[in-house]
Design an enzyme around this catalytic site. Structure first.
Site, PDB file in Angstrom:
ATOM      1  N   ASP A 233      -1.206  -8.676  -0.239  1.00  0.00           N
ATOM      2  CA  ASP A 233      -1.712  -9.526   0.842  1.00  0.00           C
ATOM      3  C   ASP A 233      -3.001 -10.178   0.351  1.00  0.00           C
ATOM      4  O   ASP A 233      -4.081  -9.991   0.920  1.00  0.00           O
ATOM      5  CB  ASP A 233      -1.952  -8.694   2.102  1.00  0.00           C
ATOM      6  CG  ASP A 233      -2.014  -9.542   3.369  1.00  0.00           C
ATOM      7  OD1 ASP A 233      -1.942 -10.780   3.262  1.00  0.00           O
ATOM      8  OD2 ASP A 233      -2.148  -8.966   4.466  1.00  0.00           O
ATOM      9  N   ASP A 251      -6.637  -3.871   2.543  1.00  0.00           N
ATOM     10  CA  ASP A 251      -5.226  -4.085   2.902  1.00  0.00           C
ATOM     11  C   ASP A 251      -4.303  -4.153   1.689  1.00  0.00           C
ATOM     12  O   ASP A 251      -3.878  -5.224   1.259  1.00  0.00           O
ATOM     13  CB  ASP A 251      -5.074  -5.346   3.754  1.00  0.00           C
ATOM     14  CG  ASP A 251      -5.581  -5.140   5.170  1.00  0.00           C
ATOM     15  OD1 ASP A 251      -6.059  -4.027   5.463  1.00  0.00           O
ATOM     16  OD2 ASP A 251      -5.508  -6.074   5.975  1.00  0.00           O
ATOM     17  N   GLU A 253      -1.272  -2.509   1.642  1.00  0.00           N
ATOM     18  CA  GLU A 253       0.026  -1.994   2.035  1.00  0.00           C
ATOM     19  C   GLU A 253       1.185  -2.812   1.465  1.00  0.00           C
ATOM     20  O   GLU A 253       2.318  -2.325   1.414  1.00  0.00           O
ATOM     21  CB  GLU A 253       0.132  -1.914   3.558  1.00  0.00           C
ATOM     22  CG  GLU A 253       0.123  -3.237   4.287  1.00  0.00           C
ATOM     23  CD  GLU A 253       0.057  -3.035   5.805  1.00  0.00           C
ATOM     24  OE1 GLU A 253      -0.009  -1.879   6.258  1.00  0.00           O
ATOM     25  OE2 GLU A 253       0.058  -4.046   6.518  1.00  0.00           O
TER      26      GLU A 253
END
Length: 363
Positions: A233, A251, A253
């Protein structure tokens, strides 16, 4: 955002989370006190973040952030949330690169204490380019900055991507390769197809997304290039800045093992997504900021790798983002916030730009 109803953010109660967190922390640091618990307002559609402080004489960790897997009962954006995987990626990035990744601390894989797995990390102080309203709109610190200041932020941000790709040992990232056959890029795309099938399972499919998948096959790179660790991301909205200098990269993930251009295409397109929305609502936005040609040129200068097949990779980014947007829209319908229209493509905020990319008329 003015372009759509604000989706329901969370099904969890912050006060209850704080109480359960204090109970859990007592098993790790007996006598520790949890204070100043808060939940950022944009939480809930994916993993959630809880901010808190620890008072205890035996830990150097005071200001903390907790990353909690999405509530399984909340019509989640993604089918799975692998917190041990995120914890491992962040630990490895800190070990192998000079990127300012928050120091990760405890990992709790048992969903019992807070209702889902989570990990705790050090909290960084600073400011983040906003998503709602987007930083391309008037009225926020980045829009109000000078061109020179935004130039500093742009240079520092593309440097993050270049350093990650160059410094992290590619072999170490192979554990992120999805199951299946074929090259890392083929497996990455196949995983997105599987995600799309999950999103539309029992619901109306998107003809536009399916045309975009077909167009990807027509544009498929002859030379995919080597795979590296992808942030996943990769965008400035996932960076905390002190002034205009990155102090925390957040972030992870969506981290992946894929060609460099997968990350770069996401960086390019996610800015275009906000810029196009802003222009569509009658504001000029930031037309000279994070331009594709500037990012590609500077990335090549920093790494020695000239980005290839960027029409493929920006289309792929827009396609992936379209699947997420479709899931969020169906999530809103699930909570009774919107009605599902006859044309599911209209649920994708950037359907016009995605269609233009499929037709080859966007750039």
């Amino acid at each position: 955002m003015a372009t759509a109803p604000r989706p329901r953010t969370s099904t969890r109660e912050p006060e209850e989370l704080g109480s359960r967190l204090a109970d859990w922390l007592g098993t790790r640091l007996p006598g520790a006190k949890v204070t100043n618990v808060s939940v950022p307002g944009s939480n809930g559609m994916s993993s959630e973040t809880l901010l808190f402080d620890i008072e205890h004489p035996d830990t150097p960790l005071r200001a903390c952030a907790l990353r909690l897997a999405a509530d399984p009962a909340a019509y989640t954006v993604f089918p799975t949330y692998d917190m041990p995987r995120q914890h491992r990626v962040m630990s490895l990035v800190a070990e192998h690169t000079d990127l300012p990744v928050p120091r990760v601390q405890w990992l709790e894989a048992d969903p019992g204490p807070l209702g889902a797995p989570f990990f705790v990390m050090a909290r960084a102080e600073g400011r983040v380019p906003p998503d709602v309203m987007p930083y391309t709109y008037e009225g926020n610190w980045l829009h109000a900055a000078t061109d020179a200041e935004r130039g500093v932020l742009q240079e520092a941000s593309i440097s993050l991507l270049a350093r990650l790709h160059d410094q992290f040992p590619a072999k170490v990232a192979e554990f992120l390769l999805p199951e299946g056959e074929g090259t890392p890029l083929r497996r990455h795309v196949d995983a997105q197809r599987a995600y799309y099938s999950w999103v539309v399972g029992g619901l109306a499919p998107s003809p536009l997304i399916e045309r975009a998948f077909a167009r990807l096959e027509e544009l498929w790179p002859r030379d995919e290039g080597p795979a590296v660790l992808n942030w996943g991301d990769a965008r400035i909205g996932n960076v905390i800045y002190d002034g205009f200098t990155p102090v925390a990269v957040l972030d992870w993930e969506m981290a992946a093992y894929a060609p460099r251009e997968v990350d770069l295409g996401w960086t390019v397109y996610l800015h275009r997504f906000f810029q196009d929305l802003t222009v569509g609502f009658g504001q000029p936005g930031l037309p000279d900021f994070l331009r594709r040609e500037d990012l590609e040129r500077r990335y090549a200068e920093l790494t020695g790798h000239t980005p290839q097949d960027m029409e493929f990779h920006t289309l792929y980014a827009a396609l992936r983002h379209g699947i997420v947007m479709l899931r969020i829209a169906y999530r809103q319908a699930h909570f009774g916030e919107v009605e599902v229209p006859a044309d599911p493509d209209s649920l994708i905020l950037h359907h016009a730009s995605l269609a233009a990319m499929v037709q080859g008329t966007y750039w």
